[in-house]
Design a protein around this motif. Structure first.
Motif, mmCIF file in Angstrom:
data_model
loop_
_atom_site.group_PDB
_atom_site.id
_atom_site.type_symbol
_atom_site.label_atom_id
_atom_site.label_comp_id
_atom_site.label_asym_id
_atom_site.label_seq_id
_atom_site.Cartn_x
_atom_site.Cartn_y
_atom_site.Cartn_z
ATOM 1 N N PHE A 5 -35.217 -31.310 9.648
ATOM 2 C CA PHE A 5 -34.837 -32.715 9.734
ATOM 3 C C PHE A 5 -33.484 -32.998 9.092
ATOM 4 C CE2 PHE A 5 -36.489 -32.599 5.505
ATOM 5 C CZ PHE A 5 -35.995 -33.690 4.818
ATOM 6 N N LEU A 6 -32.961 -32.035 8.310
ATOM 7 C CA LEU A 6 -31.661 -32.217 7.674
ATOM 8 C C LEU A 6 -30.500 -31.786 8.559
ATOM 9 C CD1 LEU A 6 -32.368 -30.912 4.049
ATOM 10 C CD2 LEU A 6 -32.284 -33.287 4.826
ATOM 11 N N THR A 7 -30.769 -31.070 9.638
ATOM 12 C CA THR A 7 -29.667 -30.478 10.407
ATOM 13 C C THR A 7 -28.646 -31.496 10.922
ATOM 14 O OG1 THR A 7 -31.107 -30.388 12.361
ATOM 15 C CG2 THR A 7 -30.913 -28.384 11.050
ATOM 16 N N PRO A 8 -29.028 -32.752 11.278
ATOM 17 C CA PRO A 8 -27.982 -33.700 11.699
ATOM 18 C C PRO A 8 -26.894 -33.916 10.645
ATOM 19 C CG PRO A 8 -30.146 -34.544 12.280
ATOM 20 C CD PRO A 8 -30.382 -33.333 11.424
ATOM 21 N N LEU A 9 -27.238 -33.695 9.375
ATOM 22 C CA LEU A 9 -26.259 -33.887 8.310
ATOM 23 C C LEU A 9 -25.199 -32.794 8.295
ATOM 24 C CD1 LEU A 9 -28.639 -34.871 5.367
ATOM 25 C CD2 LEU A 9 -27.417 -36.390 6.918
ATOM 26 N N TYR A 10 -25.490 -31.674 8.927
ATOM 27 C CA TYR A 10 -24.569 -30.547 8.865
ATOM 28 C C TYR A 10 -23.862 -30.305 10.193
ATOM 29 C CZ TYR A 10 -27.422 -30.023 4.724
ATOM 30 O OH TYR A 10 -28.079 -30.263 3.552
ATOM 31 N N GLU A 11 -23.977 -31.274 11.090
ATOM 32 C CA GLU A 11 -23.320 -31.158 12.393
ATOM 33 C C GLU A 11 -21.997 -31.899 12.432
ATOM 34 O OE1 GLU A 11 -26.378 -32.610 14.934
ATOM 35 O OE2 GLU A 11 -27.449 -30.691 15.006
ATOM 36 N N ARG A 12 -21.598 -32.480 11.313
ATOM 37 C CA ARG A 12 -20.308 -33.183 11.237
ATOM 38 C C ARG A 12 -19.754 -33.050 9.820
ATOM 39 N NH1 ARG A 12 -22.104 -38.923 13.054
ATOM 40 N NH2 ARG A 12 -23.687 -37.709 14.162
ATOM 41 N N PRO A 13 -18.442 -33.140 9.697
ATOM 42 C CA PRO A 13 -17.840 -32.986 8.371
ATOM 43 C C PRO A 13 -18.036 -34.226 7.508
ATOM 44 C CG PRO A 13 -16.150 -33.503 9.984
ATOM 45 C CD PRO A 13 -17.434 -33.324 10.760
ATOM 46 N N VAL A 276 -25.176 -17.375 -3.766
ATOM 47 C CA VAL A 276 -24.012 -17.648 -2.922
ATOM 48 C C VAL A 276 -23.757 -16.472 -1.982
ATOM 49 C CG1 VAL A 276 -21.486 -17.843 -2.982
ATOM 50 C CG2 VAL A 276 -22.899 -19.353 -4.409
ATOM 51 N N GLU A 277 -23.839 -15.279 -2.508
ATOM 52 C CA GLU A 277 -23.640 -14.098 -1.675
ATOM 53 C C GLU A 277 -24.731 -13.998 -0.598
ATOM 54 O OE1 GLU A 277 -23.352 -9.220 -2.074
ATOM 55 O OE2 GLU A 277 -23.442 -10.466 -3.879
ATOM 56 N N ALA A 278 -25.983 -14.251 -0.979
ATOM 57 C CA ALA A 278 -27.084 -14.195 -0.009
ATOM 58 C C ALA A 278 -26.919 -15.267 1.068
ATOM 59 C CB ALA A 278 -28.417 -14.367 -0.728
ATOM 60 N N ALA A 279 -26.459 -16.454 0.673
ATOM 61 C CA ALA A 279 -26.258 -17.532 1.647
ATOM 62 C C ALA A 279 -25.170 -17.159 2.654
ATOM 63 C CB ALA A 279 -25.890 -18.825 0.917
ATOM 64 N N ARG A 280 -24.088 -16.553 2.178
ATOM 65 C CA ARG A 280 -23.019 -16.147 3.098
ATOM 66 C C ARG A 280 -23.522 -15.132 4.115
ATOM 67 N NH1 ARG A 280 -19.259 -15.975 -1.465
ATOM 68 N NH2 ARG A 280 -19.542 -13.714 -1.520
ATOM 69 N N GLU A 281 -24.470 -14.297 3.703
ATOM 70 C CA GLU A 281 -25.015 -13.257 4.588
ATOM 71 C C GLU A 281 -26.221 -13.744 5.388
ATOM 72 O OE1 GLU A 281 -25.920 -10.123 1.899
ATOM 73 O OE2 GLU A 281 -23.818 -9.585 1.550
ATOM 74 N N HIS A 282 -26.554 -15.037 5.271
ATOM 75 C CA HIS A 282 -27.686 -15.650 5.982
ATOM 76 C C HIS A 282 -29.000 -14.921 5.664
ATOM 77 C CE1 HIS A 282 -24.790 -17.225 9.362
ATOM 78 N NE2 HIS A 282 -24.402 -17.559 8.133
ATOM 79 N N ILE A 284 -31.170 -15.865 3.047
ATOM 80 C CA ILE A 284 -32.157 -16.659 2.322
ATOM 81 C C ILE A 284 -33.333 -16.989 3.246
ATOM 82 C CG2 ILE A 284 -32.627 -18.864 1.194
ATOM 83 C CD1 ILE A 284 -29.821 -18.792 0.061
ATOM 84 N N GLU A 285 -34.528 -16.605 2.829
ATOM 85 C CA GLU A 285 -35.753 -16.910 3.580
ATOM 86 C C GLU A 285 -36.432 -18.147 3.025
ATOM 87 O OE1 GLU A 285 -40.151 -15.020 3.625
ATOM 88 O OE2 GLU A 285 -38.572 -13.640 4.265
ATOM 89 N N LEU A 334 -28.822 -25.609 -0.069
ATOM 90 C CA LEU A 334 -29.723 -26.271 0.867
ATOM 91 C C LEU A 334 -29.088 -26.386 2.252
ATOM 92 C CD1 LEU A 334 -31.319 -28.972 -1.425
ATOM 93 C CD2 LEU A 334 -32.588 -27.324 -0.036
ATOM 94 N N ARG A 335 -27.786 -26.633 2.314
ATOM 95 C CA ARG A 335 -27.108 -26.653 3.620
ATOM 96 C C ARG A 335 -27.256 -25.296 4.305
ATOM 97 N NH1 ARG A 335 -20.622 -27.262 4.857
ATOM 98 N NH2 ARG A 335 -20.554 -25.521 3.386
ATOM 99 N N SER A 336 -26.996 -24.243 3.563
ATOM 100 C CA SER A 336 -27.119 -22.903 4.127
ATOM 101 C C SER A 336 -28.551 -22.634 4.588
ATOM 102 C CB SER A 336 -26.699 -21.863 3.097
ATOM 103 O OG SER A 336 -26.905 -20.559 3.594
ATOM 104 N N ALA A 337 -29.534 -23.017 3.756
ATOM 105 C CA ALA A 337 -30.935 -22.792 4.102
ATOM 106 C C ALA A 337 -31.316 -23.550 5.372
ATOM 107 C CB ALA A 337 -31.833 -23.208 2.944
ATOM 108 N N ALA A 338 -30.869 -24.795 5.488
ATOM 109 C CA ALA A 338 -31.239 -25.615 6.641
ATOM 110 C C ALA A 338 -30.691 -25.051 7.942
ATOM 111 C CB ALA A 338 -30.758 -27.052 6.440
ATOM 112 N N VAL A 339 -29.440 -24.632 7.944
ATOM 113 C CA VAL A 339 -28.825 -24.183 9.198
ATOM 114 C C VAL A 339 -29.243 -22.770 9.580
ATOM 115 C CG1 VAL A 339 -26.852 -25.727 8.886
ATOM 116 C CG2 VAL A 339 -26.698 -23.366 8.113
ATOM 117 N N THR A 340 -29.824 -22.020 8.662
ATOM 118 C CA THR A 340 -30.271 -20.663 8.986
ATOM 119 C C THR A 340 -31.791 -20.562 9.112
ATOM 120 O OG1 THR A 340 -30.243 -20.038 6.635
ATOM 121 C CG2 THR A 340 -28.253 -19.587 7.931
ATOM 122 N N GLY A 341 -32.474 -21.707 9.149
ATOM 123 C CA GLY A 341 -33.913 -21.705 9.379
ATOM 124 C C GLY A 341 -34.764 -21.321 8.181
#
Length: 372
Positions: A5-13, A276-282, A284-285, A334-341
């Motif tokens: 439900f957070l993904t709309p927040l990350y579809e625009r700058p 941060v490193e784990a988020a860059r590599e997608h 995070i589960e 949280l942004r990284s977690a949301a966009v990577t499922g």
């Protein structure tokens, strides 16, 4: 907590206006009170540097209506003169008003405040059938009913053979009805994704329904002696039982997930640099956040893309961010977690600090793509 439900927040700058408000005023909830609160929010946003168009959009959202059933607060996220997300809150915020203007939306409070409570299927059972009710953090809704066989339903006191035969038929009717109810409950659980099933009503029949539910659902079933199918049988005691079951479910799940985290070793990370490193590599589960932890507000640098995330501004530039912005670590992760499922779990404050991830931030990790 699933984060789709957070993904709309990350579809625009951004930058983003993030507003969390206590709106549980009871009889004092008046248009004048809402307007006064909205004006204060907009004044605070202007002081923090928000543009006028975004301030106007927030003001319009906050004054548009008087609230929704089950609402204890509001969260409003806006950018570029538009409100993008406006979820009701099921718990009152710790402060009457929390307003931020930042590169990323401040979504970490939603782990505490939004609809993260378990969805509960309440089944009002008697020997003729059942009524099903779906309870979410935003209220209750009818989830259908089951109409079973209505004859024969009653036993007799006679010991004669014909009466014993009749009694056997009665019990067969009860059992058939219990089977139909169990099948309906199973179907509803699958359809709505209910986390808990609460059986209320006739003791014999609710036990029979309980026994006929699939083994996979058994750990999530609770029986209560309060409430029933008859008119007016609902009670505050039933509501208290449902709330107790919800809280126990949340506690069990948090403890189970923390046990997984503590046992994961190489498949876990804690501390901002590792995350941060784990988020860059997608990788995070499941992200663990204890908002009271020291690392939640630690500064990181972010670009427009979720994987443009670094401890240093120059590193974010190296990752392609043209003009990196500072951001809270919890919001960036949280942004990284949301966009990577990935999912997120709010670590309860009652958990001992040494049982939580160091600094209040941790994650279970996916296996690297090259791992077999």
């Amino acid at each position: 907590m699933r984060l789709e439900f957070l993904t709309p927040l990350y579809e625009r700058p951004g930058p983003w206006a993030s507003v969390h408000l206590d709106t549980e005023w009871g009889d004092r909830d008046t248009p004048a009170r809402r307007e006064l609160q909205a004006r204060e929010v907009c004044r605070t946003l202007a002081e923090k540097g928000a543009d006028q168009q975004t301030g106007h959009a927030v003001y319009a959202a906050l004054t548009a209506f008087g609230g929704r059933p089950g609402e204890a607060g509001r969260a409003v996220y806006a950018t570029g003169g538009e409100v993008v997300l406006d979820p009701p809150l099921t718990h009152r915020p710790a402060a009457p008003m929390d307003v931020t203007w930042a590169a990323l939306p401040h979504v970490a409070p939603l782990l505490d405040l939004a609809a993260q409570e378990p969805v509960c299927l309440v089944v009002y059972v008697d020997r003729t059938g059942a009524d099903l009710e779906l309870r979410t953090p935003l209220g209750a809704a009818d989830a259908g009913s089951v109409v079973g066989e209505d004859w024969p339903l009653h036993r007799t006191a006679s010991a004669d053979w014909s009466e014993r035969h009749h009694q056997q038929r009665v019990e067969n009717t009860w059992e058939q009805n219990a089977q139909e109810i169990a099948e309906a409950v199973t179907g509803n659980q699958e359809e709505y994704g209910a986390d808990l099933i609460v059986l209320a009503g006739d003791p014999y029949e609710r036990r029979a329904v309980h026994e006929r539910l699939p083994a996979a659902l058994q750990p999530y079933v609770v029986e209560t002696e309060h409430g029933g199918r008859a008119e007016g049988a609902g009670s505050r005691l039933l509501d208290a039982d449902v709330e107790r079951a919800r809280q126990e479910h949340l506690s069990r799940r948090a403890e189970e997930e923390l046990d997984r985290f503590r046992a994961a070793h190489e498949a876990a990370a804690e501390g901002v640099p590792a995350l941060v490193e784990a988020a860059r590599e997608h990788r995070i589960e499941e992200l663990f956040i204890r908002p009271e932890g020291a690392d939640a507000q630690r500064r990181v640098w972010v670009g427009e893309a979720p994987d443009q995330l670094a401890m240093l501004r120059t590193d974010a530039q190296y990752l392609g961010a043209r003009d990196p912005d500072p951001a809270r670590a919890d919001d960036a992760l949280l942004r990284s977690a949301a966009v990577t499922g990935a999912e997120a779990l709010r670590v309860p404050a009652r958990e001992p600090e040494d049982a939580s991830p160091a600094g209040g931030l941790g994650a279970l990790l996916r296996r690297p793509a090259h791992a077999s």
